[in-house]
Design a protein around this motif. Structure first.
Motif, PDB file in Angstrom:
ATOM      1  N   PHE A  73     -25.774  10.583  67.036  1.00 25.41           N
ATOM      2  CA  PHE A  73     -25.334  10.014  65.769  1.00 25.41           C
ATOM      3  C   PHE A  73     -26.466  10.168  64.753  1.00 25.41           C
ATOM      4  O   PHE A  73     -27.319   9.297  64.612  1.00 25.41           O
ATOM      5  N   SER A  74     -26.479  11.288  64.070  1.00 28.09           N
ATOM      6  CA  SER A  74     -27.608  11.624  63.206  1.00 28.09           C
ATOM      7  C   SER A  74     -27.380  11.263  61.745  1.00 28.09           C
ATOM      8  O   SER A  74     -28.223  11.536  60.900  1.00 28.09           O
ATOM      9  N   SER A  75     -26.263  10.631  61.434  1.00 27.46           N
ATOM     10  CA  SER A  75     -25.995  10.235  60.055  1.00 27.46           C
ATOM     11  C   SER A  75     -25.188   8.940  60.071  1.00 27.46           C
ATOM     12  O   SER A  75     -24.516   8.626  61.056  1.00 27.46           O
ATOM     13  N   PRO A  76     -25.241   8.175  58.983  1.00 30.15           N
ATOM     14  CA  PRO A  76     -24.436   6.943  58.925  1.00 30.15           C
ATOM     15  C   PRO A  76     -22.948   7.203  59.154  1.00 30.15           C
ATOM     16  O   PRO A  76     -22.252   6.389  59.772  1.00 30.15           O
ATOM     17  N   ARG A  77     -22.460   8.336  58.682  1.00 31.29           N
ATOM     18  CA  ARG A  77     -21.034   8.656  58.869  1.00 31.29           C
ATOM     19  C   ARG A  77     -20.702   8.824  60.344  1.00 31.29           C
ATOM     20  O   ARG A  77     -19.667   8.330  60.818  1.00 31.29           O
ATOM     21  N   GLU A  78     -21.590   9.494  61.095  1.00 32.61           N
ATOM     22  CA  GLU A  78     -21.341   9.690  62.523  1.00 32.61           C
ATOM     23  C   GLU A  78     -21.420   8.373  63.280  1.00 32.61           C
ATOM     24  O   GLU A  78     -20.653   8.135  64.220  1.00 32.61           O
ATOM     25  N   VAL A  79     -22.363   7.510  62.884  1.00 33.73           N
ATOM     26  CA  VAL A  79     -22.452   6.182  63.500  1.00 33.73           C
ATOM     27  C   VAL A  79     -21.166   5.416  63.249  1.00 33.73           C
ATOM     28  O   VAL A  79     -20.588   4.810  64.166  1.00 33.73           O
ATOM     29  N   TRP A  80     -20.695   5.435  62.015  1.00 38.30           N
ATOM     30  CA  TRP A  80     -19.475   4.715  61.654  1.00 38.30           C
ATOM     31  C   TRP A  80     -18.289   5.195  62.489  1.00 38.30           C
ATOM     32  O   TRP A  80     -17.510   4.387  63.016  1.00 38.30           O
ATOM     33  N   ARG A  81     -18.142   6.496  62.600  1.00 42.58           N
ATOM     34  CA  ARG A  81     -16.992   7.055  63.329  1.00 42.58           C
ATOM     35  C   ARG A  81     -17.045   6.741  64.817  1.00 42.58           C
ATOM     36  O   ARG A  81     -16.008   6.675  65.473  1.00 42.58           O
ATOM     37  N   ALA A  82     -18.248   6.522  65.362  1.00 37.92           N
ATOM     38  CA  ALA A  82     -18.403   6.282  66.799  1.00 37.92           C
ATOM     39  C   ALA A  82     -18.179   4.829  67.198  1.00 37.92           C
ATOM     40  O   ALA A  82     -18.052   4.521  68.382  1.00 37.92           O
ATOM     41  N   ILE A  83     -18.138   3.919  66.239  1.00 38.08           N
ATOM     42  CA  ILE A  83     -17.974   2.492  66.542  1.00 38.08           C
ATOM     43  C   ILE A  83     -16.546   2.219  67.018  1.00 38.08           C
ATOM     44  O   ILE A  83     -15.590   2.665  66.385  1.00 38.08           O
ATOM     45  N   PRO A  84     -16.396   1.469  68.137  1.00 33.73           N
ATOM     46  CA  PRO A  84     -17.439   0.968  69.041  1.00 33.73           C
ATOM     47  C   PRO A  84     -17.968   2.086  69.934  1.00 33.73           C
ATOM     48  O   PRO A  84     -17.225   2.958  70.372  1.00 33.73           O
ATOM     49  N   PHE A  85     -19.283   2.056  70.218  1.00 37.04           N
ATOM     50  CA  PHE A  85     -19.919   3.109  70.996  1.00 37.04           C
ATOM     51  C   PHE A  85     -19.357   3.149  72.414  1.00 37.04           C
ATOM     52  O   PHE A  85     -19.112   2.117  73.035  1.00 37.04           O
ATOM     53  N   ARG A  86     -19.211   4.367  72.912  1.00 39.20           N
ATOM     54  CA  ARG A  86     -18.785   4.534  74.303  1.00 39.20           C
ATOM     55  C   ARG A  86     -19.943   4.959  75.198  1.00 39.20           C
ATOM     56  O   ARG A  86     -19.772   5.092  76.411  1.00 39.20           O
ATOM     57  N   SER A  87     -21.103   5.218  74.613  1.00 40.79           N
ATOM     58  CA  SER A  87     -22.285   5.593  75.400  1.00 40.79           C
ATOM     59  C   SER A  87     -23.359   4.528  75.230  1.00 40.79           C
ATOM     60  O   SER A  87     -23.421   3.854  74.202  1.00 40.79           O
ATOM     61  N   ARG A  88     -24.193   4.359  76.259  1.00 41.50           N
ATOM     62  CA  ARG A  88     -25.252   3.364  76.225  1.00 41.50           C
ATOM     63  C   ARG A  88     -26.575   4.026  75.914  1.00 41.50           C
ATOM     64  O   ARG A  88     -26.701   5.244  75.984  1.00 41.50           O
ATOM     65  N   LEU A  89     -27.558   3.214  75.567  1.00 38.15           N
ATOM     66  CA  LEU A  89     -28.916   3.709  75.379  1.00 38.15           C
ATOM     67  C   LEU A  89     -29.605   3.659  76.739  1.00 38.15           C
ATOM     68  O   LEU A  89     -29.915   2.576  77.241  1.00 38.15           O
ATOM     69  N   LEU A  90     -29.813   4.810  77.347  1.00 40.28           N
ATOM     70  CA  LEU A  90     -30.458   4.895  78.654  1.00 40.28           C
ATOM     71  C   LEU A  90     -31.958   5.067  78.444  1.00 40.28           C
ATOM     72  O   LEU A  90     -32.390   5.986  77.753  1.00 40.28           O
ATOM     73  N   VAL A  91     -32.748   4.180  79.042  1.00 42.93           N
ATOM     74  CA  VAL A  91     -34.189   4.142  78.809  1.00 42.93           C
ATOM     75  C   VAL A  91     -34.939   4.444  80.098  1.00 42.93           C
ATOM     76  O   VAL A  91     -34.626   3.906  81.162  1.00 42.93           O
ATOM     77  N   SER A  92     -35.930   5.313  79.985  1.00 42.75           N
ATOM     78  CA  SER A  92     -36.835   5.610  81.093  1.00 42.75           C
ATOM     79  C   SER A  92     -38.262   5.531  80.570  1.00 42.75           C
ATOM     80  O   SER A  92     -38.512   5.766  79.384  1.00 42.75           O
ATOM     81  N   ALA A  93     -39.201   5.196  81.441  1.00 39.32           N
ATOM     82  CA  ALA A  93     -40.590   5.113  80.997  1.00 39.32           C
ATOM     83  C   ALA A  93     -41.521   5.329  82.183  1.00 39.32           C
ATOM     84  O   ALA A  93     -41.183   5.007  83.325  1.00 39.32           O
ATOM     85  N   ARG A  94     -42.691   5.850  81.874  1.00 41.33           N
ATOM     86  CA  ARG A  94     -43.749   5.974  82.871  1.00 41.33           C
ATOM     87  C   ARG A  94     -45.023   5.378  82.290  1.00 41.33           C
ATOM     88  O   ARG A  94     -45.355   5.622  81.126  1.00 41.33           O
ATOM     89  N   THR A  95     -45.695   4.577  83.106  1.00 40.40           N
ATOM     90  CA  THR A  95     -46.923   3.916  82.660  1.00 40.40           C
ATOM     91  C   THR A  95     -48.132   4.581  83.304  1.00 40.40           C
ATOM     92  O   THR A  95     -48.162   4.791  84.517  1.00 40.40           O
ATOM     93  N   TYR A  96     -49.120   4.907  82.455  1.00 35.25           N
ATOM     94  CA  TYR A  96     -50.339   5.589  82.901  1.00 35.25           C
ATOM     95  C   TYR A  96     -51.502   4.607  82.849  1.00 35.25           C
ATOM     96  O   TYR A  96     -51.701   3.914  81.839  1.00 35.25           O
ATOM     97  N   GLN A  97     -52.234   4.530  83.929  1.00 37.01           N
ATOM     98  CA  GLN A  97     -53.388   3.631  83.972  1.00 37.01           C
ATOM     99  C   GLN A  97     -54.508   4.177  83.102  1.00 37.01           C
ATOM    100  O   GLN A  97     -54.668   5.384  82.948  1.00 37.01           O
ATOM    101  N   ARG A  98     -55.281   3.264  82.541  1.00 35.80           N
ATOM    102  CA  ARG A  98     -56.297   3.628  81.545  1.00 35.80           C
ATOM    103  C   ARG A  98     -57.309   4.633  82.079  1.00 35.80           C
ATOM    104  O   ARG A  98     -57.791   5.481  81.340  1.00 35.80           O
ATOM    105  N   GLN A  99     -57.628   4.566  83.390  1.00 35.88           N
ATOM    106  CA  GLN A  99     -58.619   5.489  83.942  1.00 35.88           C
ATOM    107  C   GLN A  99     -58.081   6.917  84.054  1.00 35.88           C
ATOM    108  O   GLN A  99     -58.847   7.857  84.243  1.00 35.88           O
ATOM    109  N   ASP A 100     -56.756   7.087  83.913  1.00 41.94           N
ATOM    110  CA  ASP A 100     -56.150   8.419  84.004  1.00 41.94           C
ATOM    111  C   ASP A 100     -55.882   9.032  82.635  1.00 41.94           C
ATOM    112  O   ASP A 100     -55.277  10.107  82.551  1.00 41.94           O
ATOM    113  N   ILE A 101     -56.338   8.372  81.586  1.00 37.13           N
ATOM    114  CA  ILE A 101     -56.073   8.839  80.221  1.00 37.13           C
ATOM    115  C   ILE A 101     -57.384   9.264  79.578  1.00 37.13           C
ATOM    116  O   ILE A 101     -58.368   8.522  79.628  1.00 37.13           O
ATOM    117  N   PRO A 102     -57.443  10.448  78.989  1.00 39.66           N
ATOM    118  CA  PRO A 102     -58.678  10.850  78.300  1.00 39.66           C
ATOM    119  C   PRO A 102     -58.928   9.965  77.082  1.00 39.66           C
ATOM    120  O   PRO A 102     -57.994   9.401  76.493  1.00 39.66           O
TER     121      PRO A 102
END
Length: 334
Positions: A276-305
């Motif tokens: 949904f890259s524009s307000p018009r596309e967001v409007w047309r998609a309501i109500p959303f049928r897809s979820r926001l899927l979140v993934s993350a990886r955490t790096y310890q400070r000693q492993d970061i330059p």
């Protein structure tokens, strides 16, 4: 063109008049929402009614933050500021919880974790570097950091958001940083980031979007063209290969990690709403049928330059991984 922030007297007037603005909008909503329901033969998804109700709830949650901040200030005059941060954190968490619940019920905005996330060393601050794409991803991440990680959000935001009385008041009290617009002559936009990084406490989470702006496929393609025109062929080739992210701007990340080297760093990827890259596309998609899927990886400070060149290279490698994850998990084409 970036929107300049309001002068401080204007911000005071906005905050003082916010409840009255809320009353006027509520009265308007009493007309618009029933009308939106009556439009069901034309608008089978009831978009007008859904969006108006969500805006109304979000506005009153924001007004609640402003009133809560006033109350905490008055109470601090009598009792002191012993629980100042915790009390403001509770204000944010309650507002985000209510807003996210309403967004899920009214427009189908749901957040799902790809796996259990590692929120870093509990005794040290956390730096969070996130992809920026789709509507309300910053709201969802602030909600996760506050509700799931039980960390205090310290956020790097565009100073145009100072027009929002609730956001401006509570996040300034929590020492977030509102980045000056590029048009501000003489502004050192990294100085405030360095000061915020230096002030991080053990429970703080500093959230920054290294891309600098919301990703869209058109911005990604335009950036490739501009880089080639400037003769930056190597960066243009990278930007073309990274189809789902914008090349990260390293200056802010370098400033944070050289100022505050004791932090773990979480790198966040997400997908589901970037189509949904524009307000018009967001409007047309309501109500959303897809979820926001979140993934993350955490790096310890000693492993970061911690030297600038090393951080830039490390950040590019992480963004390559974000692009690959989005490519393998995205739900639709663009």
């Amino acid at each position: 063109m970036s929107i300049p922030p309001p002068p401080r007297p204007v911000r005071w007037l906005l905050a003082a008049g916010y409840p009255f603005i809320g009353a006027v909008v509520t009265a308007l909503a009493l007309v618009v929402v029933p009308l939106g329901v009556l439009l069901w033969p034309i608008d089978r998804r009831l978009r007008v009614a859904r969006v108006m109700m969500l805006l109304l709830i979000a506005m009153w949650e924001d007004i609640g933050i402003v009133v809560g901040c006033w109350w905490l200030w008055l109470r601090a005059l009598v009792r002191g500021r012993e629980h100042w941060v915790e009390d403001h954190e509770a204000l944010i968490l309650a507002a985000l919880d209510h807003a996210m619940t309403a967004a899920g019920r009214l427009i189908g905005f749901h957040v799902e974790l790809d796996h259990e996330l590692d929120w870093g060393d509990e005794g040290e601050p956390l730096v969070v570097l996130s992809r920026h794409a789709g509507p309300a991803d910053s709201l969802a991440l602030a909600w996760l950091l506050t509700g799931r990680a039980r960390r205090v959000p310290r956020i790097v935001l565009a100073d145009a958001l100072l027009w929002d009385p609730g956001t401006a008041l509570v996040l300034e009290r929590l020492s977030s940083y509102f980045v000056p617009s590029a048009s501000g002559a003489g502004d050192d936009r990294s100085r405030g980031v360095a000061e915020l990084a230096a002030s991080l406490g053990p429970r703080d989470a500093m959230l920054i979007f290294p891309e600098g702006r919301n990703w869209t496929i058109h911005r990604q393609q335009d950036l490739v063209t501009r880089l080639r025109a400037k003769g930056e062929t190597e960066r243009a080739a990278e930007a073309e290969r990274w189809r789902h992210v914008l090349p990260p701007r390293p200056k802010g990340v370098v400033t944070i990690l050289t100022t505050q080297p004791r932090c773990d760093v979480m790198v966040v990827a997400h997908t589901g709403l970037e189509v949904f890259s524009s307000p018009r596309e967001v409007w047309r998609a309501i109500p959303f049928r897809s979820r926001l899927l979140v993934s993350a990886r955490t790096y310890q400070r000693q492993d970061i330059p911690h030297d600038p060149a090393g951080i830039e290279h490390w950040l590019d490698e992480r963004w390559d991984g974000v692009n690959a994850w989005v490519d393998s998990h995205r739900a639709g084409d663009y």
